[in-house]
Scaffold this active site. Structure first.
Site, short mmCIF file in Angstrom:
data_model
loop_
_atom_site.label_atom_id
_atom_site.label_comp_id
_atom_site.label_asym_id
_atom_site.label_seq_id
_atom_site.Cartn_x
_atom_site.Cartn_y
_atom_site.Cartn_z
N LYS A 95 -12.53 -2.05 7.35
CA LYS A 95 -11.91 -2.91 8.18
C LYS A 95 -12.07 -2.89 9.58
CE LYS A 95 -8.52 -2.00 4.62
NZ LYS A 95 -8.30 -3.47 3.71
N ASP A 118 -1.12 5.99 6.90
CA ASP A 118 -2.26 5.36 6.41
C ASP A 118 -2.73 4.43 7.58
OD1 ASP A 118 -3.99 3.52 5.14
OD2 ASP A 118 -3.01 3.42 3.20
N TRP A 172 0.81 -1.29 0.08
CA TRP A 172 0.01 -0.12 0.08
C TRP A 172 0.87 1.33 0.13
CZ3 TRP A 172 -4.22 -0.53 -1.94
CH2 TRP A 172 -5.17 -1.61 -1.88
C1 LIG Z 1 -3.33 0.02 4.25
C2 LIG Z 1 -4.24 0.11 3.06
N1 LIG Z 1 -4.30 1.23 2.47
C3 LIG Z 1 -5.05 1.63 1.43
C4 LIG Z 1 -5.85 0.48 0.87
C5 LIG Z 1 -6.91 1.07 -0.01
O1 LIG Z 1 -8.38 1.33 0.31
P1 LIG Z 1 -9.54 1.64 -0.67
O2 LIG Z 1 -9.59 0.22 -1.39
O3 LIG Z 1 -10.55 1.95 0.23
O4 LIG Z 1 -9.13 2.67 -1.62
C6 LIG Z 1 -6.15 -0.58 1.63
C7 LIG Z 1 -7.17 -1.32 1.22
O5 LIG Z 1 -7.26 -2.54 1.41
C8 LIG Z 1 -5.28 -0.72 2.84
O6 LIG Z 1 -5.22 -1.97 3.42
#
Ligand SMILES: Cc1ncc(COP(=O)(O)O)c(C=O)c1O
Length: 361
Positions: A198, A174, A104
């Site tokens: 989550k 994040d 991520w």
């Molecule tokens: C740590 C992290 N950041 C970002 C995201 C992306 O999130 P979204 O699908 O809501 O854009 C996720 C999704 O699984 C994630 O686990």
């Protein structure tokens, strides 16, 4: 009602049962209102009260200081990958530092490079993102626009236990997959963000907690939705907010406060749940191979492999048969991933432990 399984999905993920039940009871008509939350104008008193309540509960749970604003946005965490550099980096001569501890963080960087100068302060690639940097390993830029980190890497299962030292530079994190799983000292951060699906509610709402002074810089020429200031000045009602998601997020916060006893308590429970599974891995004589180094392991996403893909397939299929579902690792890495967010009951983790022991035998 059909029987509920123990759902280990990484997100959208298991929700607290009392929250689902309350939402179900009030789905058709909210008591005293006579309409579903989904049918209420976001400008009307009943919804405004729900919105204010969700926000107040977040402020109380996370002890959010007055220096920061709470925003309810859409577009998931991936829109934040762009909004952060658009608001904090674009149009400056500064550099944004990125600490890459997994998939991520890399994706966040991919968006940031489109908006301005970036620097990779640390990259866990050489060891396949199984650990976190030590402070001395970070190559930080003096006077950077911000330093971006991923508190918990959902795919690799590595989680920071403490914030890196970044001096006066705003720290951006994040927290998508460990939001409200433990207390956080918000005053240490310029901005934190988390998609809800989550640990905080359903997909569709993303929480951003941002230091007020960081909103001043963004140009008004940008598309309006992308400017944090617009959302802050309009109490997250610059456009129609995701009302049903915010309602559920409020119920999750209420559950954390009233049923679970707050974030310190849920942290203890989360640590105990994670230990149950890591102990099985550590005592399996290499039958289960944990991905993350022990000191950097995630409390939320327990990632491991078995010796070969065939065994993994059998493991997942047999687990599914006994009501332990969605245990497959992310499609990019394979293996097994048990996501054990706040709403996963201890009994679910114990059932998985028993299954792992039996499967090994
Ligand atoms: C740590 C992290 N950041 C970002 C995201 C992306 O999130 P979204 O699908 O809501 O854009 C996720 C999704 O699984 C994630 O686990």
């Amino acid at each position: 009602m059909p029987e509920r399984v123990f759902n280990f999905s990484a997100g959208p993920a298991v929700m607290p049962l009392p929250v689902l039940e309350e939402a179900q009871r009030n789905l058709v008509a909210l008591p005293g209102v006579g309409s579903s939350v989904m049918e209420l104008s976001h400008r009307g008193k009943p919804y405004m009260a729900i919105h204010a309540d969700a926000k107040a509960r977040l402020v109380s749970l996370l002890n959010i200081p007055d220096t920061h604003d709470v925003l309810f946005l859409q577009g998931g965490s991936r829109l934040q990958f762009s909004m952060i550099p658009i608001n904090l980096l674009k149009g400056t001569e500064k550099t944004a530092d990125y600490i890459l501890t997994g998939s991520w963080g890399k994706k966040a960087l991919e968006e940031a490079v489109k908006e301005g100068k970036t620097n990779v302060a640390w990259d866990g690639k050489p060891t396949n993102y199984n650990c976190l940097p030590k402070q001395a390993d970070l190559k930080l830029t003096p006077d950077a626009a911000y330093v971006h980190m991923t508190s918990n890497e959902t795919i690799q299962g590595v989680q920071f236990q403490a914030e890196p030292e970044v001096g006066n530079v705003p720290l951006v994190s994040d927290l998508s997959s460990d939001f409200m799983s433990r207390p956080v000292d918000i005053s240490k951060y310029g901005l934190i963000y988390a998609c809800a699906q989550k640990n905080a509610g359903p997909a569709g709402v993303t929480v951003v907690i941002i230091r007020k002074d960081l909103m001043e810089h963004a140009s008004s020429d940008l598309p309006g939705y992308l400017v944090y200031r617009n959302h802050a000045e309009n109490d997250s009602m610059w456009n129609t907010p995701p009302t049903f998601g915010i309602y559920l997020l409020g119920l999750v916060c209420k559950w954390l406060q009233e049923d679970m006893g707050g974030l310190e308590k849920i942290q203890k429970q989360n640590e105990a749940k994670a230990k149950i599974l890591y102990d099985v891995i550590d005592e399996s004589n290499g039958f289960y191979i944990g991905h993350a180094l022990p000191e950097d392991r995630s409390m939320m996403n327990v990632t491991f492999k078995l010796g070969d893909e065939e065994s993994e397939k059998r493991f997942l299929a047999e687990a599914n048969e006994v009501g332990l579902t969605q245990l497959g690792g992310h499609r990019s890495v394979g293996g097994v991933r048990a996501s054990i967010y706040n709403a996963m009951p201890v009994e679910g983790v114990e059932k998985l432990r028993d299954f792992m022991l039996k499967f090994k035998k």
